[in-house]
Design an enzyme around this catalytic site. Structure first.
Site, PDB file in Angstrom:
ATOM      1  N   HIS A 199      25.067 -46.427 -99.928  1.00 35.04           N
ATOM      2  CA  HIS A 199      23.675 -45.671 -99.739  1.00 35.04           C
ATOM      3  C   HIS A 199      23.003 -44.926-100.910  1.00 35.04           C
ATOM      4  O   HIS A 199      22.618 -43.694-100.896  1.00 35.04           O
ATOM      5  CB  HIS A 199      23.999 -44.481 -98.871  1.00 35.04           C
ATOM      6  CG  HIS A 199      24.869 -45.236 -97.359  1.00 35.04           C
ATOM      7  ND1 HIS A 199      24.136 -45.685 -96.135  1.00 35.04           N
ATOM      8  CD2 HIS A 199      26.237 -45.119 -97.138  1.00 35.04           C
ATOM      9  CE1 HIS A 199      24.970 -45.875 -95.463  1.00 35.04           C
ATOM     10  NE2 HIS A 199      26.126 -45.758 -95.770  1.00 35.04           N
ATOM     11  N   SER A 320       4.847 -46.894-123.927  1.00 35.18           N
ATOM     12  CA  SER A 320       3.653 -46.144-123.313  1.00 35.18           C
ATOM     13  C   SER A 320       2.652 -46.017-124.304  1.00 35.18           C
ATOM     14  O   SER A 320       2.913 -45.436-125.282  1.00 35.18           O
ATOM     15  CB  SER A 320       3.982 -45.067-122.589  1.00 35.18           C
ATOM     16  OG  SER A 320       2.982 -44.331-122.293  1.00 35.18           O
ATOM     17  N   GLU A 333      11.422 -54.911-114.266  1.00 31.96           N
ATOM     18  CA  GLU A 333      10.260 -54.572-113.308  1.00 31.96           C
ATOM     19  C   GLU A 333       9.355 -55.871-112.879  1.00 31.96           C
ATOM     20  O   GLU A 333       9.189 -56.237-111.655  1.00 31.96           O
ATOM     21  CB  GLU A 333       9.498 -53.510-113.898  1.00 31.96           C
ATOM     22  CG  GLU A 333      10.063 -52.243-113.792  1.00 31.96           C
ATOM     23  CD  GLU A 333       9.114 -51.118-114.533  1.00 31.96           C
ATOM     24  OE1 GLU A 333       8.646 -50.202-113.913  1.00 31.96           O
ATOM     25  OE2 GLU A 333       8.966 -51.331-115.701  1.00 31.96           O
TER      26      GLU A 333
END
Ligand code: ARG
Length: 508
Positions: A199, A320, A333
């Site tokens: 979990h 970035s 990703e």
């Protein structure tokens, strides 16, 4: 199309709208009418043009052509045609001179294509007719005999099987490579302790090597699935012709043998229409992508400042444009994102087949782009993974600290009590209370005093502190499939023994 107009546009706005629409329609339809006009002087001639009196509409010609994408099958098409020609010669249908001319011509065309010296023509529709027309141009009438006892229906089904068989072999090599990288990491990090999660909450300590071996197992199943799928890819449609077979005395076993197929497909109708093998391939590829996507999710989390378990090499990350401190895990990703397109292709292929009657239908031309893209995507994702993992830095200290938090050895304490004759359910309750006490006093379990433990259960002795360590916890799970360092090393050995001795040499 129904359009809801909230308030009526004023006159000027309406005029603008009409103008925009007119420009749009004019450009769309004028492009079409130019195409219609061009279809009159149809060149080169269609290989199937005999029964037609009118030229193909230029739009239809473009719409039905597949050469833009199926030229990728060229080398397989040539391979198949050579085997077919040789078989025709063996069967006495072609003379040996005709066969030699065809084989030499096709080989030369193959070289031209590889060298980029081949002009593909949309008028000739697809890879098959482009190559055949070129062959006839090159060698004359013998070229026109190549299509004896064959149809594009069995030809394309053969080409795509040859392409896929090759692709499966290359992809399997790449999977094995990723496994090898993982095995190296697992061996190196067999002792490295990290928190195991369920979990996404800290559950029990595990070793990083054990975690890597979980990925090795998943990829091992992917390999099995590919090799099983390959069996059904590796059967030969040639000889089925359009749908019913051929009246020529062909030897399908001979053709199959030349092309390395295990046997000819048993039913001509099925052979030209079957695309199950593509769906199986896409399903297997989807599972590989699901595995890589899950792995990516972990790498993204692990490389965050909050986890800090690993660091991906700078060469696999990007920055970035606004936040100077950022180092983004773009590669995992993107792999995670690309799983969507591969799963989409599987859905597309299933839907493509769902209402098709026997035998071949032009719908099947739509099988190629999804399959090519699936192969390309998988190839690139595996390529990225092999290199990214090989350059991944592991932070054992951060993982160790994290493993010690979250009461990860609570189950060990319960097991300890069971060994001291406390029934498991009672032990669970006692440990729950110990955890409560630790939470309330902001401590770890190992920081509770013996007195505090004994207040909860007289069965607890001072040997309890050994089992509360994360090292003790992992080393006690030393059975087959367990997380103990020695088991991880054994699992690495077992996995190594299962790997092929050498990856077959394929260019990526
Ligand atoms: N380009 C076609 C395909 O990809 C080749 C087979 C065409 N057969 C036909 N009967 N029109 O499926």
């Amino acid at each position: 199309m129904a359009r809801k107009v909230v308030c009526p546009p004023n006159k000027q706005a309406r005029a603008n709208q009409h103008f925009i629409l007119a420009v749009y329609n004019a450009s769309f339809f004028s492009a079409r009418s130019i195409d219609f006009a061009m279809s009159e002087n149809d060149e080169p001639e269609k290989l199937w043009g005999g029964r037609f009196t009118e030229a193909t509409d230029a739009f239809v010609e473009d719409f039905t052509a597949s050469v833009d994408f199926d030229q990728r099958l060229a080398q397989y098409d040539i391979q198949g045609s050579i085997a077919h020609a040789r078989m025709l010669e063996q069967a006495g249908i072609l003379t040996s001179q005709e066969n030699s001319a065809i084989v030499d011509g096709l080989e030369a065309i193959g070289k031209d294509i590889l060298a980029g010296n081949f002009e593909w023509s949309t008028e000739l529709e697809d890879v098959h007719m482009n190559i055949e027309a070129r062959l006839t141009e090159r060698i004359g009438d013998a070229g026109k005999k190549l299509h004896t006892g064959r149809s594009r229906n069995d030809q394309v089904a053969t080409d795509i099987r040859l392409y896929l068989r090759d692709s499966i072999d290359r992809l399997c090599d790449q999977i094995v490579h990723v496994q090898r990288v993982l095995l190296e990491i697992a061996k190196r990090e067999a002792q490295t302790i990290m928190p195991g999660f369920t979990h996404l909450q800290v559950a029990q300590p595990v070793t990083f090597g054990h975690h890597m071996m979980a990925w090795v197992e998943m990829l091992a199943r992917d390999l099995e699935r590919f090799s099983d799928c390959r069996k059904r890819v590796n059967t030969m449609p040639l000889g089925s012709a359009a749908l019913a077979g051929t009246s020529f005395p062909i030897d399908r076993n001979y053709t199959a043998e030349q092309l390395g197929f295990s046997h000819p497909c048993s039913n001509s109708l099925d052979a030209v229409s079957d695309r199950d093998f593509l769906i199986e391939f896409a399903a297997t590829a989807s599972l590989v992508m699901i595995h890589l996507s899950r792995f990516s999710e972990e790498l993204v989390l692990w490389s965050s400042a909050q986890f800090g378990f690993i660091e991906l090499s700078d060469s696999f990350c990007t920055g970035s444009s606004i936040m100077p401190q950022k180092k983004n895990p773009d590669v995992p990703e993107l792999v995670r994102g690309k799983s969507g397109r591969v799963i989409g292709h599987l859905m597309g292929l299933l839907t493509l087949m769902k209402s098709q009657t026997l035998a071949y239908n032009k719908d099947n031309q739509e099988d190629k782009e999804p399959i090519f893209d699936t192969v390309e995507t998988l190839k690139n994702c595996l390529l990225a993974y092999g290199a990214m993992l090989a350059n991944m830095k592991v932070n054992p200290k951060t993982m160790y600290q994290a493993a010690k938090t979250g009461f990860s050895t609570a189950t060990d304490l319960a097991d300890y009590l069971v060994r001291k004759d406390t029934p498991f359910r009672d032990a669970h309750e006692i440990v729950g209370k110990a955890v409560r006490l630790a939470i309330d006093t902001d401590r770890e379990l190992a920081e509770l005093s013996l007195k505090e433990f004994q207040r909860l259960s007289p069965n607890i002795g001072d040997d309890v502190y050994d089992i509360l360590t994360v090292e003790g916890s992992v080393s006690s799970r030393n059975h087959f499939g367990g997380t103990a360092p020695e088991c991880v090393l054994q699992a690495v050995k077992n996995a190594q023994a299962r790997l092929p001795t050498r990856e077959s040499k394929t260019e990526q």
